[in-house]
Design an enzyme around this catalytic site. Sequence first.
Site, mmCIF file in Angstrom:
data_model
loop_
_atom_site.group_PDB
_atom_site.id
_atom_site.type_symbol
_atom_site.label_atom_id
_atom_site.label_comp_id
_atom_site.label_asym_id
_atom_site.label_seq_id
_atom_site.Cartn_x
_atom_site.Cartn_y
_atom_site.Cartn_z
ATOM 1 N N HIS A 130 2.131 9.367 0.764
ATOM 2 C CA HIS A 130 3.287 9.791 1.492
ATOM 3 C C HIS A 130 4.486 8.797 1.067
ATOM 4 O O HIS A 130 4.007 7.928 0.578
ATOM 5 C CB HIS A 130 2.640 9.151 2.823
ATOM 6 C CG HIS A 130 3.833 9.542 4.081
ATOM 7 N ND1 HIS A 130 4.936 8.732 4.151
ATOM 8 C CD2 HIS A 130 4.119 10.553 4.793
ATOM 9 C CE1 HIS A 130 5.814 9.101 5.258
ATOM 10 N NE2 HIS A 130 5.032 10.459 5.896
ATOM 11 N N ASP A 208 -3.143 2.629 3.095
ATOM 12 C CA ASP A 208 -2.141 3.284 4.351
ATOM 13 C C ASP A 208 -3.277 4.323 5.046
ATOM 14 O O ASP A 208 -3.873 5.289 4.703
ATOM 15 C CB ASP A 208 -1.383 4.119 3.464
ATOM 16 C CG ASP A 208 -0.479 5.268 4.556
ATOM 17 O OD1 ASP A 208 -0.671 5.175 5.652
ATOM 18 O OD2 ASP A 208 0.362 6.169 3.944
ATOM 19 N N GLN A 211 -2.837 8.173 8.808
ATOM 20 C CA GLN A 211 -3.392 9.624 8.928
ATOM 21 C C GLN A 211 -4.938 9.360 9.173
ATOM 22 O O GLN A 211 -5.425 10.146 9.653
ATOM 23 C CB GLN A 211 -3.088 10.302 7.858
ATOM 24 C CG GLN A 211 -2.679 11.918 8.136
ATOM 25 C CD GLN A 211 -1.711 12.005 8.982
ATOM 26 O OE1 GLN A 211 -1.937 12.539 10.326
ATOM 27 N NE2 GLN A 211 -0.578 11.947 8.732
ATOM 28 N N LYS A 234 0.886 8.441 16.170
ATOM 29 C CA LYS A 234 -0.324 9.680 15.410
ATOM 30 C C LYS A 234 -1.602 9.441 16.042
ATOM 31 O O LYS A 234 -2.364 10.254 15.946
ATOM 32 C CB LYS A 234 -0.283 9.268 13.987
ATOM 33 C CG LYS A 234 1.023 9.554 13.279
ATOM 34 C CD LYS A 234 0.858 9.559 11.807
ATOM 35 C CE LYS A 234 1.916 9.693 10.986
ATOM 36 N NZ LYS A 234 2.770 10.860 10.822
ATOM 37 N N CYS A 373 7.044 14.560 3.356
ATOM 38 C CA CYS A 373 7.454 13.163 2.727
ATOM 39 C C CYS A 373 6.416 13.190 1.641
ATOM 40 O O CYS A 373 5.739 11.808 1.325
ATOM 41 C CB CYS A 373 7.352 12.364 3.616
ATOM 42 S SG CYS A 373 8.159 12.241 5.098
#
Length: 415
Positions: A130, A208, A211, A234, A373
């Site tokens: 991302h 990261d 997600q 999220k 993104c």
Amino acid sequence: MAVTANQKKLDAHTLRADFPIFEQVIHGKPLAYLDSANSSQKPRQVLDAMTEFYETSYANVHRAVHVLGERATAGLEGAREKVRALLNAPDVREVIFVRNATEALNLVAYSWGGNNLGPGDAVVVTELEHHSNFVPWQYIAKRQGAEFRMLPLDDEGEVDLAGLDEIARDCNVKVVATNLVSNSLGTISDLASLVTWAHEQGAIFVCDAAQAAPHLRVDVQALDCDFLAISGHKMCGPSGIGALWGRAELLRRMEPFLLGGHMINSVRYEKTTWGELPHKFEAGTSPIAEAVGFGAAIDYLQAAGLDAIEAHEHELAAYALGRLGEVPGIKLYGPPAERRAGVVSFNVEGIHPHDVAQILDREGIAIRAGHHCCQPLMHKLGVAATNRASFYLYTVPEEIDQLVDGLATVHKVFA
Ligand SMILES: Cc1ncc(COP(=O)(O)O)c(C=O)c1O
């Protein structure tokens, strides 16, 4: 609550009743919300926790000796402990509240990268990132005169590790940064060998998990990462709050990211000294009610069970790949269902993704169209954009059926 702690299999139909947003129709159709990778919907438990907090306990934190100040501080710090437990972090002081995963990653790039990178050093990311885990590293590497290297994807869409030796020969690798779950393809990556390689180089590993954390169990100790970023919105929590986890020994040696109130130990005309963790990285008034909501969201996800959520999403992904595969002219991207979270990216031949999404909206179906993104990934796929349907614990197969029917309408419009 519609789920119980020991429930093995998630019952999305029952659980959906916790989400007031589904009590409406959109353009006269039932709402099929297939945009959860973008942002998730919020259960009543989260909304109620925030309302109750504002109605009974709101004040600023850490600064007041009055009852409301104590309640508010307990709310914020209670949420911090919930994040710690969710991530299996060793120490609650390693959990820094930020606005979102983007801010968490910027914090590491600026505060760690800005003081530890220089000419001859390298930051390594992947083609699957991302922008939030790509652009800050690209920027800080350039600013510091360091190299910025990208691991490409192979033909199977997996990160190709073949170039690692060459990178290690060319430069001093200081940072390896990648996601655990791709927002664009849903790929769940096995990071173990990359983490090992990063540590062999003496580099830090930045994960990261924006997600990943909503969809599966994330354990910072098992991952053996050095920093990890998540976003509350999220994960059924409110927007405006996320968290950075970092190893205490690294965080202690880092300069602060934002400066001002709350993050100091002492301020004199000549010199200011920084506060202890986590306060050193939390300048200004914290997102207090948001933290309370984030904590309630974590309780909700834990009650549903992260394993049950992951299994539910694999089932939905398999169902969606099967059903969407029947649609004429469709191209599906990404790995098989068992290696992906609830994300399916696709294009319909000859029809621009924005047109697809707009017609689907008229059918009550919310999906995302765009580059997600992930422009380097889109470039690799040879497209400017894709459609993306994404699922969560409240998603039911009927919404995927609605999507497939909606795509038949898209075809009729463009016939
Ligand atoms: C993999 C990944 N990383 C980072 C982000 C950035 O999250 P936020 O916009 O909450 O900062 C996203 C958001 O879509 C994401 O999917």
